[in-house]
Design a protein around this motif. Structure first.
Motif, PDB file in Angstrom:
ATOM      1  N   ASP A  47       0.920  -1.170   0.036  1.00 28.71           N
ATOM      2  CA  ASP A  47       0.045  -0.148  -0.144  1.00 28.71           C
ATOM      3  C   ASP A  47       0.934   1.026   0.222  1.00 28.71           C
ATOM      4  O   ASP A  47       0.603   2.100  -0.648  1.00 28.71           O
ATOM      5  N   MET A  48       1.949   1.137   0.745  1.00 27.26           N
ATOM      6  CA  MET A  48       2.831   2.344   0.657  1.00 27.26           C
ATOM      7  C   MET A  48       3.401   2.632  -0.753  1.00 27.26           C
ATOM      8  O   MET A  48       3.557   3.801  -1.200  1.00 27.26           O
ATOM      9  N   HIS A  49       3.669   1.562  -1.516  1.00 25.33           N
ATOM     10  CA  HIS A  49       4.306   1.765  -2.895  1.00 25.33           C
ATOM     11  C   HIS A  49       3.167   2.404  -3.589  1.00 25.33           C
ATOM     12  O   HIS A  49       3.527   3.103  -4.485  1.00 25.33           O
ATOM     13  N   ALA A  50       1.970   1.817  -3.545  1.00 19.07           N
ATOM     14  CA  ALA A  50       0.844   2.573  -4.552  1.00 19.07           C
ATOM     15  C   ALA A  50       0.516   3.924  -4.006  1.00 19.07           C
ATOM     16  O   ALA A  50       0.468   5.008  -4.929  1.00 19.07           O
ATOM     17  N   LEU A  51       0.722   4.211  -2.560  1.00 25.71           N
ATOM     18  CA  LEU A  51       0.451   5.582  -2.320  1.00 25.71           C
ATOM     19  C   LEU A  51       1.501   6.502  -2.828  1.00 25.71           C
ATOM     20  O   LEU A  51       1.269   7.569  -3.249  1.00 25.71           O
TER      21      LEU A  51
END
Length: 478
Positions: A118-122
């Motif tokens: 999720d951090m990568h997508a953000l």
């Protein structure tokens, strides 16, 4: 043959690029959804027409005013120069690339639970899906002594920051785990609904048991049927998160109205159901002073003779307005300022666009905070194509109506809660002003400067004593 080979290579290369582009678009879309779940836009967009994510939102705190930063991909004013590792450390640990420590008005203490995926997508979303704004928010964070000293947040983080990511519980369903992840992580429900200790850190020993935030009371979200949400169905909880309104239960105001408008209404039904399902598993905690749910009052206590009370509040500019400031009769003030919308019997409208004041969790609550704040600041919420609007009546917030003094707001609150709720809270003007100011702060926060100077004074005195002792000892040795 060579031409055929080159053509085939070109087609394959083009397909690869198209696939990579499609993957980026999917990541951007996912990142945008996650940013909605995290309600990033609410805090990083200035009020009254600020550009999305350009910062400038003000957080009045007991230790000073914190101004949110520009988190657009501007290289000069935002986070455009952040590597993914920089982004992760800022969001999860509250540390900027230059080592500056962020303040937990930005809920990195909760965002620390966000997964790597999720951090990568953000990161992809904020770098590729957000328009850069090449401007500083304008205002700067201004904190009082000793909160502005370097190293203060390093100590606070060492005491209270847990950087462990969310770990699913193998003993519960995937839906419960998903809800738990959203509640404790991206949606950061604990930051408002869990009380804080004297150092303003979330007190997890009182997990989701309700807390006062900016004057508003964020209610108990445990599964208790009296003090918490145990008496709500999953469908009602989902409806509340989507719309901010459930007839016969509650209406969202203040920060929760913002969360509904900017965040929850944009989440999928699966995620909203997961949140509701998880909350129903939270250990029930009851307020021992509460014997029935806050929405349980069915009807007004008594009929009031209104004929003698009906007179309009004069406009602020009218000379007679000054005479009316002394009126602190709750019934007459309700008649002139509230009854036109909520009706004299407090029933609201049949379609519940204007809610009833009975079977109303704010009016039937143990604390008067949400009634005071609704009168003071009004209700402003847009969700699922519907607009909920109640004018503000406090002098510093009103725009379209005549204002009420703190004493008058106290009188109206006392009348409304006495007539349509569980009883008159007997508020005074001073009580109202304290609620409007955010509800006060802990002894440590209020007296931090005095304690810090005292500590410095004691430290200097001890150092002087040591120096005198060493000097005297050396003199005797000669």
């Amino acid at each position: 043959m060579r031409k055929t080979h080159l053509l085939l290579s070109a087609l394959l290369f083009g397909a690869t690029l198209t696939g990579a582009h499609a993957d980026d678009q999917m990541l951007i879309k996912r990142g945008e959804y996650l940013s909605r779940a995290g309600d990033c836009i609410a805090c990083h967009t200035a009020e009254h027409g600020g550009k999305p994510y350009a910062g400038g939102y003000e957080f009045p705190m007991p230790m000073g005013t914190i101004i949110s930063s520009n988190i657009t991909p501007s290289k000069d004013f935002g986070i455009g120069h952040y590597s993914e590792a920089d982004f992760n450390r800022a969001v999860r640990e509250g540390v900027a690339p230059d080592g500056t420590r962020l303040y937990p008005a930005m809920p990195y203490t909760e965002y620390s639970k966000i997964t790597d995926e999720d951090m990568h997508a953000l990161y992809v979303y904020f770098m590729q899906g957000v328009a850069p704004v090449d401007a500083h928010p304008g205002e700067h964070t201004e904190l009082k002594f000793p909160f502005n000293l370097p190293g203060v947040m390093r100590v606070w983080n060492a005491l209270f920051l847990n950087t462990e990511q969310f770990k699913p519980d193998s003993n519960v369903s995937a839906e419960v785990n998903r809800g738990h992840y959203l509640v404790d992580g991206l949606a950061h429900c604990t930051s408002c609904h869990t009380p804080r200790n004297d150092m303003l850190a979330v007190d997890n020993s009182k997990y989701l048991q309700g807390a006062v935030v900016g004057g508003w009371y964020a209610p108990n979200l445990t599964s208790d049927p009296i003090s918490g949400i145990g008496g709500w169905s999953n469908q009602e909880l989902v409806q509340y998160l989507k719309t901010g309104h459930v007839e016969g239960k509650a209406q969202a105001g203040g920060g929760m109205a913002e969360a509904v408008q900017n965040s929850f209404q944009h989440l999928s039904d699966d995620d909203l159901n997961a949140i509701a399902t998880y909350l129903k598993t939270v250990k029930p905690v009851r307020n021992p002073q509460q014997s029935s749910p806050s929405y349980a009052v069915e009807k007004a206590k008594a009929e009031t003779s209104w004929e003698k009370l009906e007179f309009p509040i004069p406009d602020n500019a009218a000379p007679e307005r000054h005479d009316n400031l002394s009126n602190v009769d709750g019934a007459s003030l309700y008649s002139s300022a509230c009854a036109a919308c909520h009706t004299m019997s407090g029933e609201g409208t049949a379609d519940q666009r204007i809610p009833s004041l009975t079977r109303n969790s704010a009016v039937g609550a143990e604390l008067a905070n949400n009634v005071v704040m609704a009168i003071s600041q009004g209700i402003h919420r847009e969700s699922q194509g519907e607009i909920a609007s109640m004018p503000a009546f406090s002098a510093d917030a009103e725009h379209i109506t005549s204002s009420l003094t703190p004493a008058q707001i106290a009188a109206v609150t006392n009348y409304v809660m006495g007539q349509f709720g569980k009883g008159d809270p007997q508020l005074t003007a001073q009580d109202v002003m304290q609620i409007q100011a955010g509800g006060g702060s802990s002894f440590l926060i209020r007296n931090a400067a005095t304690l810090a100077w005292s500590g410095i004074g004691i430290g200097v005195a001890v150092l002087l004593i040591i120096l005198i002792f060493i000097t005297e000892r050396r003199r005797k040795q000669r």
